[in-house]
Motif scaffolding. Structure first.
Motif, short mmCIF file in Angstrom:
data_model
loop_
_atom_site.label_atom_id
_atom_site.label_comp_id
_atom_site.label_asym_id
_atom_site.label_seq_id
_atom_site.Cartn_x
_atom_site.Cartn_y
_atom_site.Cartn_z
N VAL A 149 0.32 1.50 6.16
CA VAL A 149 1.21 2.50 5.55
C VAL A 149 1.13 3.90 6.29
CG1 VAL A 149 1.15 1.35 3.18
CG2 VAL A 149 -0.35 3.44 3.74
N LYS A 150 1.88 4.78 5.96
CA LYS A 150 1.60 6.12 6.60
C LYS A 150 0.40 6.81 6.26
CE LYS A 150 4.60 10.28 7.79
NZ LYS A 150 5.88 10.86 7.67
N ASP A 152 -0.25 9.55 4.71
CA ASP A 152 -0.26 10.37 3.46
C ASP A 152 0.20 9.49 2.41
OD1 ASP A 152 2.64 10.13 4.31
OD2 ASP A 152 2.69 12.25 4.24
N ASN A 153 0.33 8.26 2.67
CA ASN A 153 1.11 7.30 1.68
C ASN A 153 -0.33 7.01 0.49
OD1 ASN A 153 2.08 5.22 0.13
ND2 ASN A 153 3.35 4.61 1.48
N ASP A 154 -0.17 7.43 -0.79
CA ASP A 154 -0.99 7.08 -1.85
C ASP A 154 -0.49 5.99 -2.77
OD1 ASP A 154 -3.09 8.66 -0.34
OD2 ASP A 154 -2.25 10.58 -1.66
N SER A 155 0.60 5.78 -2.60
CA SER A 155 1.22 5.09 -3.70
C SER A 155 0.92 3.36 -3.47
CB SER A 155 2.85 5.09 -3.71
OG SER A 155 3.38 4.63 -2.47
N SER A 157 -1.95 0.67 -2.43
CA SER A 157 -3.27 0.58 -2.04
C SER A 157 -3.76 -1.17 -2.33
CB SER A 157 -4.21 1.27 -3.03
OG SER A 157 -4.11 0.67 -4.21
N LYS A 165 8.80 -2.11 -3.04
CA LYS A 165 8.66 -1.16 -1.76
C LYS A 165 9.52 -1.71 -0.46
CE LYS A 165 5.96 2.00 -3.62
NZ LYS A 165 5.58 1.07 -5.00
N VAL A 199 7.42 2.83 9.94
CA VAL A 199 6.47 3.28 8.66
C VAL A 199 6.20 4.79 9.14
CG1 VAL A 199 4.32 3.16 7.91
CG2 VAL A 199 5.58 0.91 8.31
N GLY A 202 8.82 6.97 8.20
CA GLY A 202 9.26 7.29 6.75
C GLY A 202 10.33 6.61 6.59
N ASP A 205 8.33 1.75 3.67
CA ASP A 205 6.98 2.32 2.92
C ASP A 205 5.76 1.67 3.61
OD1 ASP A 205 8.14 3.70 0.95
OD2 ASP A 205 9.22 1.81 0.21
N ALA A 206 5.96 0.12 4.21
CA ALA A 206 4.53 -0.32 4.82
C ALA A 206 5.05 -1.52 5.62
CB ALA A 206 3.74 -0.89 3.39
#
Length: 282
Positions: A149-150, A152-155, A157, A165, A199, A202, A205-206
Protein backbone atom coordinates in the motif's frame (compact mmCIF):
# COMPACT_ATOMS: atom_id res chain seq x y z
CA UNK A 1 -4.74 -18.15 5.43
CA UNK A 2 -5.65 -21.69 4.16
CA UNK A 3 -7.13 -20.40 0.92
CA UNK A 4 -4.10 -18.13 0.39
CA UNK A 5 -1.76 -21.10 0.91
CA UNK A 6 -3.60 -23.11 -1.75
CA UNK A 7 -3.44 -20.22 -4.18
CA UNK A 8 0.25 -19.73 -3.52
CA UNK A 9 0.85 -23.36 -4.50
CA UNK A 10 -0.87 -22.61 -7.81
CA UNK A 11 1.37 -19.56 -8.16
CA UNK A 12 4.49 -21.69 -7.52
CA UNK A 13 3.50 -24.09 -10.31
CA UNK A 14 3.16 -21.21 -12.78
CA UNK A 15 6.42 -19.41 -11.97
CA UNK A 16 8.25 -21.06 -14.86
CA UNK A 17 5.73 -19.77 -17.38
CA UNK A 18 6.12 -16.22 -16.12
CA UNK A 19 9.91 -16.02 -16.08
CA UNK A 20 10.84 -17.59 -19.42
CA UNK A 21 12.02 -15.20 -22.08
CA UNK A 22 14.34 -15.07 -25.11
CA UNK A 23 13.92 -16.18 -28.68
CA UNK A 24 16.00 -19.33 -29.09
CA UNK A 25 14.84 -22.85 -28.17
CA UNK A 26 18.36 -24.19 -27.82
CA UNK A 27 20.74 -23.80 -24.91
CA UNK A 28 23.19 -20.95 -25.39
CA UNK A 29 26.50 -21.25 -23.51
CA UNK A 30 27.70 -18.08 -21.81
CA UNK A 31 30.93 -16.69 -23.13
CA UNK A 32 33.71 -18.96 -21.99
CA UNK A 33 31.29 -21.54 -20.64
CA UNK A 34 31.60 -25.22 -21.42
CA UNK A 35 29.11 -28.02 -21.03
CA UNK A 36 30.14 -30.72 -18.59
CA UNK A 37 30.71 -34.11 -20.17
CA UNK A 38 28.63 -36.98 -18.87
CA UNK A 39 31.74 -39.15 -18.97
CA UNK A 40 34.77 -37.15 -17.89
CA UNK A 41 38.08 -38.14 -19.46
CA UNK A 42 39.74 -40.82 -17.44
CA UNK A 43 36.65 -41.65 -15.37
CA UNK A 44 34.98 -45.02 -15.27
CA UNK A 45 31.45 -45.79 -16.42
CA UNK A 46 30.48 -46.09 -12.76
CA UNK A 47 31.61 -42.56 -11.93
CA UNK A 48 28.84 -40.33 -10.59
CA UNK A 49 28.13 -36.80 -11.75
CA UNK A 50 29.84 -35.48 -8.64
CA UNK A 51 32.90 -37.65 -9.30
CA UNK A 52 33.13 -36.15 -12.78
CA UNK A 53 32.68 -32.61 -11.42
CA UNK A 54 35.61 -33.11 -9.06
CA UNK A 55 37.73 -34.71 -11.78
CA UNK A 56 36.96 -31.94 -14.29
CA UNK A 57 37.37 -29.15 -11.75
CA UNK A 58 34.09 -27.40 -12.59
CA UNK A 59 30.32 -27.69 -12.18
CA UNK A 60 27.97 -26.42 -14.88
CA UNK A 61 24.76 -24.64 -13.90
CA UNK A 62 21.93 -23.77 -16.28
CA UNK A 63 20.37 -20.33 -15.93
CA UNK A 64 18.36 -17.96 -18.13
CA UNK A 65 20.66 -14.94 -18.20
CA UNK A 66 17.67 -12.68 -18.91
CA UNK A 67 15.92 -12.76 -15.52
CA UNK A 68 17.02 -9.79 -13.41
CA UNK A 69 17.92 -9.60 -10.61
CA UNK A 70 18.47 -13.36 -10.44
CA UNK A 71 20.41 -14.02 -13.64
CA UNK A 72 21.18 -11.31 -16.22
CA UNK A 73 23.93 -9.41 -18.03
CA UNK A 74 25.30 -6.15 -16.65
CA UNK A 75 26.38 -3.14 -18.68
CA UNK A 76 29.66 -4.92 -19.48
CA UNK A 77 27.70 -7.98 -20.71
CA UNK A 78 28.95 -10.03 -17.76
CA UNK A 79 26.58 -12.68 -16.41
CA UNK A 80 25.59 -11.59 -12.90
CA UNK A 81 22.71 -11.88 -10.47
CA UNK A 82 21.52 -13.38 -7.21
CA UNK A 83 21.29 -16.97 -8.50
CA UNK A 84 24.61 -16.61 -10.30
CA UNK A 85 26.42 -15.52 -7.14
CA UNK A 86 24.77 -18.25 -5.06
CA UNK A 87 25.89 -20.86 -7.62
CA UNK A 88 29.42 -19.44 -7.66
CA UNK A 89 29.57 -19.56 -3.86
CA UNK A 90 28.34 -23.17 -3.85
CA UNK A 91 30.97 -24.15 -6.41
CA UNK A 92 33.68 -22.51 -4.32
CA UNK A 93 32.60 -24.58 -1.32
CA UNK A 94 32.77 -27.69 -3.52
CA UNK A 95 36.32 -26.74 -4.48
CA UNK A 96 35.53 -26.32 -8.19
CA UNK A 97 34.78 -23.57 -10.71
CA UNK A 98 31.22 -22.53 -11.56
CA UNK A 99 30.40 -22.46 -15.26
CA UNK A 100 27.08 -21.44 -16.75
CA UNK A 101 24.96 -22.43 -19.72
CA UNK A 102 22.27 -19.90 -20.61
CA UNK A 103 19.02 -21.26 -21.94
CA UNK A 104 15.34 -20.40 -22.15
CA UNK A 105 13.09 -21.43 -19.29
CA UNK A 106 10.87 -23.64 -21.43
CA UNK A 107 13.81 -25.90 -22.28
CA UNK A 108 15.89 -25.62 -19.15
CA UNK A 109 14.67 -28.80 -17.40
CA UNK A 110 14.79 -30.82 -20.61
CA UNK A 111 18.45 -29.81 -20.88
CA UNK A 112 19.08 -31.21 -17.41
CA UNK A 113 17.47 -34.48 -18.49
CA UNK A 114 19.76 -34.53 -21.53
CA UNK A 115 22.81 -34.00 -19.27
CA UNK A 116 23.77 -30.73 -20.94
CA UNK A 117 24.65 -29.38 -17.49
CA UNK A 118 24.92 -30.66 -13.93
CA UNK A 119 22.26 -28.58 -12.16
CA UNK A 120 19.90 -25.62 -12.56
CA UNK A 121 20.22 -22.37 -10.57
CA UNK A 122 17.30 -20.26 -11.82
CA UNK A 123 14.67 -19.79 -9.09
CA UNK A 124 13.16 -23.23 -9.63
CA UNK A 125 10.19 -23.52 -7.27
CA UNK A 126 9.89 -26.71 -5.24
CA UNK A 127 6.68 -28.51 -6.18
CA UNK A 128 5.39 -32.00 -5.49
CA UNK A 129 5.25 -32.75 -9.21
CA UNK A 130 8.92 -31.86 -9.71
CA UNK A 131 9.97 -33.74 -6.59
CA UNK A 132 8.64 -36.94 -8.16
CA UNK A 133 11.14 -36.65 -11.01
CA UNK A 134 14.09 -34.64 -9.70
CA UNK A 135 16.18 -33.87 -6.65
CA UNK A 136 16.21 -30.45 -5.01
CA UNK A 137 18.81 -28.87 -2.80
CA UNK A 138 17.71 -27.24 0.41
CA UNK A 139 15.84 -24.00 -0.40
CA UNK A 140 17.87 -20.83 -0.74
CA UNK A 141 14.97 -18.47 -1.58
CA UNK A 142 11.71 -17.95 0.33
CA UNK A 143 9.05 -15.75 -1.30
CA UNK A 144 5.87 -14.73 0.52
CA UNK A 145 2.66 -13.20 -0.77
CA UNK A 146 2.61 -9.52 0.20
CA UNK A 147 0.05 -6.72 0.39
CA UNK A 148 1.59 -3.41 -0.72
CA UNK A 149 0.00 0.00 0.00
CA UNK A 150 0.96 3.67 -0.10
CA UNK A 151 3.16 4.85 2.73
CA UNK A 152 0.43 6.82 4.53
CA UNK A 153 -2.28 4.15 4.18
CA UNK A 154 -3.38 2.94 7.63
CA UNK A 155 -6.66 1.34 6.58
CA UNK A 156 -5.11 -1.89 5.32
CA UNK A 157 -2.98 -4.09 7.55
CA UNK A 158 -3.96 -7.63 6.48
CA UNK A 159 -5.24 -9.65 3.53
CA UNK A 160 -8.70 -9.51 5.11
CA UNK A 161 -8.62 -5.70 4.88
CA UNK A 162 -8.64 -5.95 1.07
CA UNK A 163 -12.40 -6.53 1.30
CA UNK A 164 -14.10 -3.72 -0.65
CA UNK A 165 -10.78 -2.11 -1.63
CA UNK A 166 -9.46 -1.38 -5.13
CA UNK A 167 -6.48 -3.68 -5.81
CA UNK A 168 -4.27 -2.98 -8.84
CA UNK A 169 -3.34 -6.24 -10.57
CA UNK A 170 -3.18 -8.01 -13.91
CA UNK A 171 -6.61 -9.65 -14.12
CA UNK A 172 -5.20 -12.97 -15.32
CA UNK A 173 -2.60 -13.28 -12.56
CA UNK A 174 -2.84 -15.66 -9.62
CA UNK A 175 -2.48 -12.66 -7.35
CA UNK A 176 -5.76 -11.27 -8.72
CA UNK A 177 -7.38 -14.53 -7.65
CA UNK A 178 -5.87 -14.08 -4.20
CA UNK A 179 -7.12 -10.49 -3.90
CA UNK A 180 -10.61 -11.40 -5.10
CA UNK A 181 -10.80 -14.26 -2.61
CA UNK A 182 -10.51 -11.63 0.12
CA UNK A 183 -13.16 -9.38 -1.43
CA UNK A 184 -10.89 -7.00 -3.30
CA UNK A 185 -12.05 -5.27 -6.49
CA UNK A 186 -9.47 -5.65 -9.27
CA UNK A 187 -8.21 -2.55 -11.06
CA UNK A 188 -6.75 -4.01 -14.26
CA UNK A 189 -3.11 -3.26 -15.10
CA UNK A 190 -0.47 -4.60 -17.47
CA UNK A 191 1.88 -5.74 -14.71
CA UNK A 192 3.62 -4.99 -11.42
CA UNK A 193 5.21 -1.72 -12.57
CA UNK A 194 1.85 -0.21 -13.49
CA UNK A 195 0.18 -1.67 -10.40
CA UNK A 196 2.68 -0.10 -8.03
CA UNK A 197 2.38 3.26 -9.80
CA UNK A 198 -1.41 3.26 -9.35
CA UNK A 199 -0.90 2.67 -5.63
CA UNK A 200 1.63 5.50 -5.40
CA UNK A 201 -0.73 7.82 -7.30
CA UNK A 202 -3.64 6.92 -5.02
CA UNK A 203 -5.66 5.45 -7.89
CA UNK A 204 -5.71 2.04 -6.18
CA UNK A 205 -5.67 1.11 -2.51
CA UNK A 206 -3.24 -1.77 -2.77
CA UNK A 207 -1.52 -4.37 -4.92
CA UNK A 208 -0.52 -7.95 -4.16
CA UNK A 209 2.59 -9.77 -5.31
CA UNK A 210 5.44 -11.78 -3.86
CA UNK A 211 7.60 -9.88 -1.41
CA UNK A 212 10.77 -10.56 -3.40
CA UNK A 213 9.39 -8.65 -6.40
CA UNK A 214 8.62 -5.74 -4.09
CA UNK A 215 12.08 -5.86 -2.49
CA UNK A 216 13.68 -5.74 -5.94
CA UNK A 217 11.52 -2.72 -6.78
CA UNK A 218 12.52 -0.94 -3.56
CA UNK A 219 16.20 -1.74 -4.12
CA UNK A 220 15.98 0.14 -7.43
CA UNK A 221 13.58 2.86 -6.21
CA UNK A 222 14.29 3.26 -2.49
CA UNK A 223 12.36 6.55 -2.23
CA UNK A 224 9.09 5.13 -3.59
CA UNK A 225 6.30 5.86 -1.10
CA UNK A 226 5.00 2.32 -0.68
CA UNK A 227 5.24 -0.34 2.00
CA UNK A 228 4.39 -3.97 2.76
CA UNK A 229 1.67 -4.26 5.41
CA UNK A 230 1.00 -8.01 5.39
CA UNK A 231 2.66 -11.23 4.21
CA UNK A 232 1.38 -14.77 3.84
CA UNK A 233 2.19 -17.49 6.36
CA UNK A 234 3.39 -19.91 3.70
CA UNK A 235 6.34 -19.34 1.37
CA UNK A 236 7.14 -20.40 -2.16
CA UNK A 237 10.57 -22.05 -1.87
CA UNK A 238 13.17 -22.17 -4.64
CA UNK A 239 16.25 -24.39 -4.80
CA UNK A 240 18.91 -25.86 -7.07
CA UNK A 241 17.47 -28.61 -9.29
CA UNK A 242 19.48 -31.81 -9.75
CA UNK A 243 18.92 -35.04 -11.69
CA UNK A 244 17.37 -38.01 -9.95
CA UNK A 245 20.14 -40.38 -8.84
CA UNK A 246 22.74 -37.67 -8.18
CA UNK A 247 22.33 -38.06 -4.44
CA UNK A 248 25.99 -37.42 -3.65
CA UNK A 249 25.87 -34.14 -5.58
CA UNK A 250 22.68 -33.16 -3.76
CA UNK A 251 24.35 -33.89 -0.40
CA UNK A 252 27.45 -31.90 -1.33
CA UNK A 253 25.40 -28.89 -2.49
CA UNK A 254 23.30 -29.05 0.68
CA UNK A 255 26.47 -29.06 2.81
CA UNK A 256 27.76 -26.07 0.83
CA UNK A 257 24.50 -24.15 1.26
CA UNK A 258 24.53 -24.85 5.01
CA UNK A 259 28.06 -23.47 5.30
CA UNK A 260 27.09 -20.43 3.23
CA UNK A 261 24.06 -19.84 5.44
CA UNK A 262 26.05 -20.29 8.65
CA UNK A 263 28.89 -17.98 7.60
CA UNK A 264 26.50 -15.26 6.41
CA UNK A 265 27.35 -15.48 2.71
CA UNK A 266 23.78 -16.18 1.56
CA UNK A 267 22.47 -13.29 3.61
CA UNK A 268 25.13 -10.98 2.21
CA UNK A 269 24.33 -11.91 -1.41
CA UNK A 270 20.62 -11.42 -0.75
CA UNK A 271 21.09 -8.02 0.85
CA UNK A 272 23.22 -6.94 -2.12
CA UNK A 273 20.35 -7.55 -4.54
CA UNK A 274 17.24 -7.08 -2.39
CA UNK A 275 18.24 -5.07 0.67
CA UNK A 276 16.92 -7.88 2.89
CA UNK A 277 17.54 -11.53 3.56
CA UNK A 278 15.30 -13.76 1.42
CA UNK A 279 17.43 -16.87 1.99
CA UNK A 280 15.83 -17.90 5.30
CA UNK A 281 12.16 -18.44 6.20
CA UNK A 282 10.36 -15.72 8.14
Amino acid sequence: MKKLTALLLISALSVGALVGCGSSDSAKPAEGAQTASTEGEGTSAEATTFDEIKANGYITFATEGTYAPYSYHDEDDKLVGFDVEVAQAVAEKLGVEARFTETQWDGIIAGLDAKKYDAIANQVSITEERQQKYLFSEPYTYAYGAVVVKGDNDSISSFEDLDGKDVALTVTSNWAEVAESYGGTIVSTSGFSESIQLVIQGRADATVNDNVTFLDFKANQPDADVKIVATSDEATESAILIRQGDDDLQAAINDALKELRDDGTLKSISEKYFGEDITSPN
